[in-house]
Scaffold this motif. Structure first.
Motif, PDB file in Angstrom:
ATOM      1  N   ALA A 178     109.114  96.328 -48.218  1.00 42.76           N
ATOM      2  CA  ALA A 178     108.700  97.709 -48.440  1.00 42.76           C
ATOM      3  C   ALA A 178     108.123  98.210 -47.123  1.00 42.76           C
ATOM      4  CB  ALA A 178     107.653  97.799 -49.555  1.00 42.76           C
ATOM      5  N   GLU A 179     108.696  99.270 -46.571  1.00 45.07           N
ATOM      6  CA  GLU A 179     108.238  99.795 -45.295  1.00 45.07           C
ATOM      7  C   GLU A 179     107.194 100.880 -45.520  1.00 45.07           C
ATOM      8  OE1 GLU A 179     112.233  98.954 -42.616  1.00 45.07           O
ATOM      9  OE2 GLU A 179     111.713 101.022 -43.155  1.00 45.07           O
ATOM     10  N   SER A 180     106.031 100.665 -44.921  1.00 47.49           N
ATOM     11  CA  SER A 180     104.929 101.615 -45.097  1.00 47.49           C
ATOM     12  C   SER A 180     103.981 101.490 -43.911  1.00 47.49           C
ATOM     13  CB  SER A 180     104.167 101.334 -46.400  1.00 47.49           C
ATOM     14  OG  SER A 180     103.049 102.182 -46.540  1.00 47.49           O
ATOM     15  N   GLY A 181     103.489 102.628 -43.439  1.00 49.80           N
ATOM     16  CA  GLY A 181     102.528 102.603 -42.340  1.00 49.80           C
ATOM     17  C   GLY A 181     103.076 102.037 -41.057  1.00 49.80           C
ATOM     18  N   GLY A 182     104.363 102.193 -40.829  1.00 51.95           N
ATOM     19  CA  GLY A 182     104.961 101.720 -39.582  1.00 51.95           C
ATOM     20  C   GLY A 182     105.241 100.237 -39.522  1.00 51.95           C
ATOM     21  N   ARG A 183     105.224  99.541 -40.665  1.00 53.79           N
ATOM     22  CA  ARG A 183     105.527  98.113 -40.675  1.00 53.79           C
ATOM     23  C   ARG A 183     106.235  97.741 -41.968  1.00 53.79           C
ATOM     24  NH1 ARG A 183     100.603  94.121 -42.106  1.00 53.79           N
ATOM     25  NH2 ARG A 183     102.426  92.947 -42.812  1.00 53.79           N
ATOM     26  N   ALA A 184     106.834  96.581 -41.956  1.00 57.60           N
ATOM     27  CA  ALA A 184     107.537  96.085 -43.143  1.00 57.60           C
ATOM     28  C   ALA A 184     106.644  95.068 -43.855  1.00 57.60           C
ATOM     29  CB  ALA A 184     108.866  95.447 -42.757  1.00 57.60           C
ATOM     30  N   TRP A 185     106.440  95.297 -45.140  1.00 59.02           N
ATOM     31  CA  TRP A 185     105.672  94.376 -45.982  1.00 59.02           C
ATOM     32  C   TRP A 185     106.656  93.590 -46.833  1.00 59.02           C
ATOM     33  CZ3 TRP A 185     100.218  94.656 -45.759  1.00 59.02           C
ATOM     34  CH2 TRP A 185      99.706  95.733 -45.039  1.00 59.02           C
TER      35      TRP A 185
END
Length: 213
Positions: A178-185
């Motif tokens: 899940a991509e959020s806040g400029g990074r991939a989780w």
């Protein structure tokens, strides 16, 4: 080899997902070639030493057993391959991290995407249509690394065996990000494509994701 799976449990409006990764395949072809190559190397070196081969036996054993083990359980095979759990709510995804839980707000999630670190494949979430898998050149680089020592002894056959193993490993190396806040989780890893796609579809549907841009 155990298969990848996931299960979900509802608690009110929240859904808890638990995933289990597939076990990595054993490189039978490369193991056989390493054994044959190791035996041939032992015969050659045994005639060059004074103790009938006892001096070179540890080196030959390392050649025959260490390489297949690294291909089977090494960093490439183990990457992202662990049980995982996360919670999906109508407005967020809660991800368990080593330093505590992280909450990804629905409004801040750019996209859900499947990735494969072995084949460089990607598959973006799309509820309205079937997305296309984009496969990069990951096999070429990884095959060269994995087969370097084997190919030294058995050249083309060694490279083919390593390439075959990498293809098998790639089949169970999908992960959901899940991509959020400029990074991939990373929500889950070590999955086959069908399990990963089903997981992504369910998560995207529950959180109300739209088509990926």
């Amino acid at each position: 080899m155990s298969r990848a799976s996931y299960r979900k449990e509802r608690q009110g409006t929240d859904w808890t997902f638990e995933t289990r990764p597939a076990s990595p395949p054993f490189p039978w072809g490369s193991a056989a070639l390493c054994f044959v190559g190791g035996f041939a190397l032992f015969v050659i070196l045994a005639g060059m030493v004074s103790r009938g081969g006892s001096e070179v036996l540890p080196f030959v054993a390392l050649f025959a057993f260490a390489i297949p083990f690294v291909m089977w359980k090494g960093p490439k095979a183990a990457r992202y391959r662990r049980p995982a759990s996360f919670v999906v709510t109508p407005t967020a995804i809660r991800v368990a991290q080593n330093v505590g839980d992280a909450e990804l707000k629905r409004a801040g999630i750019h996209r859900l995407i499947l990735r494969n670190h072995v084949s460089d494949g990607e598959l973006a979430y799309s509820p309205a249509s079937t997305s296309t898998v984009c496969v990069g050149s990951g096999f070429a680089g990884m095959t060269a690394v994995a087969s370097a020592v084997v190919a030294t002894a058995l050249s083309d056959t060694g490279r083919q065996a390593a390439a075959h193993h990498m293809k098998r490993l790639a089949k169970v190396s999908w992960r959901l990000d899940a991509e959020s806040g400029g990074r991939a989780w990373t929500l889950a890893g070590g999955l086959d494509e069908s399990t990963a796609y089903g997981l992504m579809t369910e998560v995207g549907g529950l959180i109300g994701m739209r088509d990926a841009a």
